[in-house]
Structure formats: structure tokens, C-alpha cells
Design an enzyme around this catalytic site. Sequence first.
Site, PDB file in Angstrom:
ATOM      1  N   ALA A 133     -35.285 -42.718 -13.433  1.00 11.57           N
ATOM      2  CA  ALA A 133     -34.115 -43.592 -13.282  1.00 11.57           C
ATOM      3  C   ALA A 133     -33.631 -43.458 -11.844  1.00 11.57           C
ATOM      4  O   ALA A 133     -32.784 -42.608 -11.535  1.00 11.57           O
ATOM      5  CB  ALA A 133     -33.026 -43.212 -14.270  1.00 11.57           C
ATOM      6  N   VAL A 134     -34.197 -44.248 -10.958  1.00 13.08           N
ATOM      7  CA  VAL A 134     -33.874 -44.155  -9.537  1.00 13.08           C
ATOM      8  C   VAL A 134     -33.247 -45.464  -9.069  1.00 13.08           C
ATOM      9  O   VAL A 134     -33.436 -46.523  -9.676  1.00 13.08           O
ATOM     10  CB  VAL A 134     -35.138 -43.840  -8.702  1.00 13.08           C
ATOM     11  CG1 VAL A 134     -35.689 -42.478  -9.071  1.00 13.08           C
ATOM     12  CG2 VAL A 134     -36.200 -44.912  -8.898  1.00 13.08           C
ATOM     13  N   VAL A 218     -37.768 -46.866 -17.969  1.00 14.79           N
ATOM     14  CA  VAL A 218     -36.351 -46.900 -18.319  1.00 14.79           C
ATOM     15  C   VAL A 218     -35.846 -48.303 -18.629  1.00 14.79           C
ATOM     16  O   VAL A 218     -34.843 -48.464 -19.343  1.00 14.79           O
ATOM     17  CB  VAL A 218     -35.504 -46.272 -17.179  1.00 14.79           C
ATOM     18  CG1 VAL A 218     -35.476 -47.186 -15.952  1.00 14.79           C
ATOM     19  CG2 VAL A 218     -34.102 -45.928 -17.650  1.00 14.79           C
ATOM     20  N   HIS A 239     -51.138 -53.507 -23.925  1.00 15.34           N
ATOM     21  CA  HIS A 239     -50.178 -54.339 -23.203  1.00 15.34           C
ATOM     22  C   HIS A 239     -49.836 -55.579 -24.024  1.00 15.34           C
ATOM     23  O   HIS A 239     -50.714 -56.325 -24.440  1.00 15.34           O
ATOM     24  CB  HIS A 239     -50.768 -54.755 -21.858  1.00 15.34           C
ATOM     25  CG  HIS A 239     -49.741 -55.131 -20.845  1.00 15.34           C
ATOM     26  ND1 HIS A 239     -48.893 -56.207 -21.019  1.00 15.34           N
ATOM     27  CD2 HIS A 239     -49.407 -54.571 -19.650  1.00 15.34           C
ATOM     28  CE1 HIS A 239     -48.094 -56.309 -19.960  1.00 15.34           C
ATOM     29  NE2 HIS A 239     -48.381 -55.330 -19.125  1.00 15.34           N
ATOM     30  N   GLU A 309     -50.462 -48.681 -12.498  1.00 19.40           N
ATOM     31  CA  GLU A 309     -51.017 -49.139 -13.771  1.00 19.40           C
ATOM     32  C   GLU A 309     -52.516 -49.408 -13.657  1.00 19.40           C
ATOM     33  O   GLU A 309     -53.277 -49.168 -14.601  1.00 19.40           O
ATOM     34  CB  GLU A 309     -50.292 -50.398 -14.232  1.00 19.40           C
ATOM     35  CG  GLU A 309     -50.689 -50.873 -15.621  1.00 19.40           C
ATOM     36  CD  GLU A 309     -49.772 -51.965 -16.115  1.00 19.40           C
ATOM     37  OE1 GLU A 309     -48.798 -51.641 -16.823  1.00 19.40           O
ATOM     38  OE2 GLU A 309     -50.004 -53.152 -15.771  1.00 19.40           O
TER      39      GLU A 309
END
Length: 358
Positions: A133-134, A218, A239, A309
Site C-alpha cells: 500500500a504505497v 490492495v 486471469h 506479471e
Amino acid sequence: MGPAGAGSKWPFPSAPLRDGEWQLSRLHKHPRGLSLLVSSKERELLSRLAPPSLLLPPHRHLEVLLPMGVCPLARMPLLRDNFSGPLDPGAQPEVLTCTSWGAPIIWDGTFDPDVAQQEAVQRNLTVGLTVFAVGRYLEKYLERFLETAEQHFMVGQRVVYYVFTERPAAVPRVPLGPGRRLRVERVARERRWQDLSMAPALGGRLGREARFVLCIDVDQHFSGAFGPEALAESVAQLHAWHYRWPRRLLPFERDARSAAALGPGEGDFYYHAAVFGGSVAALRRLTAHCARGLRRDRARGLEARWHDESHLNKFFWLHKPAKLLSPEFCWSPEIGRRAEIRRPRLLRAPKEYALLRS
């Protein structure tokens, strides 16, 4: 209680049509779909009044016609979940429930959640959940992420949340249930979030405290039970936007100069980096592989098409995951309804890159 799935309720109600209903009706009738007709003004109206799936390109509505394949009959009796025991592929006959290397694909209804819960309690597990969480992602998403995790994630199990952030003092203090803890790990602010790594933590307290770890983005929230059926030595997430596509169309890295490159005929499924997990040892191997690939590409002035990814997909091609999670475990509401998505467990938030990464 038997397998989950009976009586589940879809969580995405269609938006009611009020002002401008006649415009929506006109667009609905066009045989080639909405995206070929709308002006900018109509698109703005649609974004307020219509379900997001109405704005998808026409080919997206045809994906449901693509067969996913079926698990061979000879393999079905052998399918087992490491927590709930034998699986019931017949509960979801229209979807693929196993891989070519014998790993189960976990769908709602194919496992017994009560058995999985009891088995996890007997093993006396501690499960880790890591989340970065930046920047503005902290204020925008973290509180809801943690609140909904307390409602749905590994309920009844010992859980340690590991929040990685450059601003520990800003992390919201969400009330936690018995046996559940929150650890805040300071990370240096990088130019881009993709350059952050949790590798040091895996060798520290996280590696000592947790038996299994799930790494989750997040910018999403939990919406349904996310239990021990999601745990294994190594876990990959199908996905939601690509699980029905044929392999030749999957967005693997194709630049042969990149460490993440997959050649023609390579790649099994396209995995989403928003959810992955496994044992601490397995995650150390995965993060080390991705870090090496990113450094190698950077030294050559390259960047893979989908960043970390792409490297994760290369790793899972070389080292097959022990368990795959169906798209229910990380669903995008923008896709709309799909018959096989009975009970979404985690919902992606709409992308707001311009706001969050500026």
C-alpha cells in the site's frame, strides 16, 4: 454442510435506467454492440447509467462461446485438494477443473469448505497475507481491503497481515478478530510500485511466522469466503480477462530478448499477479526468479509487456503451480455476469492510474 455454491447471490446489481433510458434502448438494439455506436456524450451517459459490461468490445461478449476444455474422466477421481480431500469436478461440468500436469483448478461447488476449514484448524496453521500500500493506494484502498479481509479471508484461522508501505503511521487501525495480527513493514519509496520487493521480508519475520502466504493486490476487496481451499505449496490465479482465450492469443511476453519471454507453443494459462501464493520456500524461489528477470531486462534497457506479471507467468511455465484458483477468486465486475462465476471471492476495483500514480 455440503459443497459451497447453493443459493449464492450475484453481487453486481444492474444499474437502474432513469434519465436517458430511450438512448440506452436505442443502443441496445444495435446488432454489433454498443462500442461501435457511442459518441463521447453517449459514452459518458452510459458510464453513469449502465453496467460496465455493456461498454466492452463486442468480442468480449462472445468469449462465453469459447470452450474451456474438460478434465479427462480418468483423472477426475484422482483430483484432490490438500485441505478438503477429493474434489467434485461434476459440480462444474462446463469448466476446466484440472491441468495437464494434474493440479486442481478450484471452482465453487467442487470442494467442501467445512472440511477444508476443519483440516486447516487441525494443522494449527498461521496464514500470511501480504499487501503493498504505497503512495495514494494506501488512502484509497487499504482500509476497505483489511475490513473485508476480516469478514471473509481465512475466517477461523490464525492470520497475520503484512502491510508494506513507505508511511507506516498512515496505516488504518482496523479491528481484528482473535488470533489475527497486523504487521507493518516499511519499504523505501520507489519510482514505480513494480520495483518494490517483499523478498527481504520472506527471509525475516514473515518467513518465521507463516506456513502459507498469499500475496494480494490492495486495489480490490473481499466479497465472499476465501478459505484454506486457496492454500497449497504454490498457487496461481487464472486471469479473469483471459481464462477462456486460446493459448496463442494470451498476452505473454513475446520479445525474445526479455527474460520473461515465452516462445510459440509455450505457456499453459495466463496468470494474474494480483493473487499468488504458496509456502514461504516456494515464494522465495518465485520472488528471486522475478527479481533476476527484472534486473536482467533493466540492464538491457528492456521492460516486459506486463512488468512483473510477465515474469511471474514465465516462472509458472517453468515451475508448474500445485493449485490454480478459478477467476472467482479474483473477479473483475467490469466483465459482467458469467454463468460459471457463481460466488466471486475478491473483486477488482476500477483502474484509476491517472489519479493514483501521478
